[in-house]
Design a protein around this motif. Structure first.
Motif, short mmCIF file in Angstrom:
data_model
loop_
_atom_site.label_atom_id
_atom_site.label_comp_id
_atom_site.label_asym_id
_atom_site.label_seq_id
_atom_site.Cartn_x
_atom_site.Cartn_y
_atom_site.Cartn_z
N GLN A 66 0.84 -1.21 0.00
CA GLN A 66 0.00 0.00 0.00
C GLN A 66 0.87 1.26 0.00
O GLN A 66 0.56 2.25 -0.68
N ALA B 45 2.45 1.65 -3.45
CA ALA B 45 1.40 2.07 -4.40
C ALA B 45 1.09 3.55 -4.24
O ALA B 45 0.83 4.25 -5.24
N ASP C 286 1.34 6.39 -7.08
CA ASP C 286 0.22 7.27 -7.43
C ASP C 286 0.60 8.75 -7.31
O ASP C 286 0.16 9.58 -8.10
N HIS D 206 6.73 -7.46 -11.67
CA HIS D 206 5.60 -6.81 -11.00
C HIS D 206 5.27 -7.58 -9.71
O HIS D 206 5.29 -8.81 -9.70
N LYS E 175 2.48 -8.60 -7.57
CA LYS E 175 1.02 -8.69 -7.56
C LYS E 175 0.62 -10.04 -6.97
O LYS E 175 1.40 -11.00 -6.98
N TYR F 250 -3.89 -7.63 -4.94
CA TYR F 250 -3.11 -6.41 -5.11
C TYR F 250 -2.31 -6.45 -6.41
O TYR F 250 -1.70 -7.46 -6.75
N SER F 251 -2.31 -5.32 -7.12
CA SER F 251 -1.41 -5.14 -8.26
C SER F 251 -1.39 -3.65 -8.60
O SER F 251 -2.33 -2.91 -8.31
N HIS F 252 -0.28 -3.24 -9.19
CA HIS F 252 -0.12 -1.85 -9.62
C HIS F 252 0.88 -1.87 -10.76
O HIS F 252 1.89 -2.59 -10.70
N SER F 253 0.64 -1.09 -11.80
CA SER F 253 1.49 -1.14 -12.99
C SER F 253 2.93 -0.72 -12.71
O SER F 253 3.84 -1.08 -13.46
N ARG F 254 3.17 0.02 -11.61
CA ARG F 254 4.53 0.49 -11.34
C ARG F 254 5.03 0.10 -9.94
O ARG F 254 5.86 0.78 -9.36
N VAL F 255 4.51 -0.99 -9.42
CA VAL F 255 5.02 -1.54 -8.16
C VAL F 255 5.66 -2.89 -8.46
O VAL F 255 5.02 -3.77 -9.05
#
Length: 254
Positions: free
Chosen positions: A130, A133, A137, A158, A160, A168-173
């Protein structure tokens, strides 16, 4: 002039990082008095088995137990050592309790460094995801990393999956192994290997020039316990057992 130790940070920076870690070792050794050694009750029944089954003398056994306690406090310092090494690479800096461990000076990278892959439970992992992320953001060009210096493989991927029952997933984590992160920041694939190979010589050079300001008693706890055995005529293990459990039924007879 070419660097003596590694190609991606200065010799002076590496020696400063070694000096800071050495101070942590000295501080940890200094803290282990008999009182601190007893803070968590010593399992003298296990130590009895260790002594007999492994054929270890009692004083050697206690010294190794003291070193184990020191080792627990040193683990965090090893992570800090890697932070400071990586923060010495051009274009990057150490977080200094800012919520991240390493960041790019242009805010395109944020990282949280763990020395070992298995140091987090699921709640800690969720909180870390979190946090990363949120950085991703807030900084739209930033890639954010969970760094595992000692990982079970070599990877940069990635991060995820399911954590505490949530997806959980995020394009830049991302999550990344130590070797890959050193390579990413330094631009040199073998950067972590360079460090590994250079450390013995660099530590040797540092210690040659090290001037101790005071003598650190490394065996203080053992000395204090041994002093008590000279008065009580107990064995070392009996002395430790008596001092930890004399309130147990029958143990006051030791």
């Amino acid at each position: 002039m070419a660097n003596k130790y590694v190609n991606f940070i200065s010799d002076e920076h590496l020696l400063t990082c070694i000096e800071n870690l050495h101070k942590s070792y000295l501080k940890a050794k200094k803290k282990i008095s008999k009182k601190s050694f007893y803070t968590n009750k010593v399992d003298t029944i296990k130590l009895t088995f260790d002594s007999k089954f492994n054929d270890i003398k009692e004083d050697d056994l206690i010294q190794s137990e003291i070193l184990r306690q020191i080792d627990k406090s040193i683990n965090n310092s090893i992570g800090t050592f890697h932070e400071h090494i990586l923060g010495g690479i051009k274009g990057y800096e150490v977080g200094n309790l800012s919520g991240f461990d390493i960041k790019a000076e242009d805010d395109t990278l944020f990282a949280d460094i763990k020395n070992k892959h298995n140091t987090m439970n699921s709640s800690s992992a969720e909180a870390l995801f979190q946090k990363l992320a949120r950085y991703a953001d807030d900084y739209k060009k930033a890639r954010c990393y969970w760094v595992q210096i000692l990982a079970k493989g070599s990877f940069n991927e990635h991060w995820k999956g399911d954590i505490n029952g949530k997806e959980y997933s995020h394009s830049r984590v991302f999550k990344i192994s130590g070797d890959q992160f050193y390579a990413l920041l330094s631009g040199q694939d073998d950067a972590l290997f360079q460090l590994y190979k250079a450390l013995p010589k660099a530590i040797e050079d540092y210690l040659k020039n090290y001037k101790s300001e005071s003598i650190v008693k490394e065996n203080l706890a053992l000395e204090e316990i041994t002093f008590e055995t000279e008065k009580s005529k107990r064995s070392i293990l009996d002395q430790i057992t008596f001092e930890n459990y004399s309130y147990y039924l029958g143990f006051d007879k030791l």
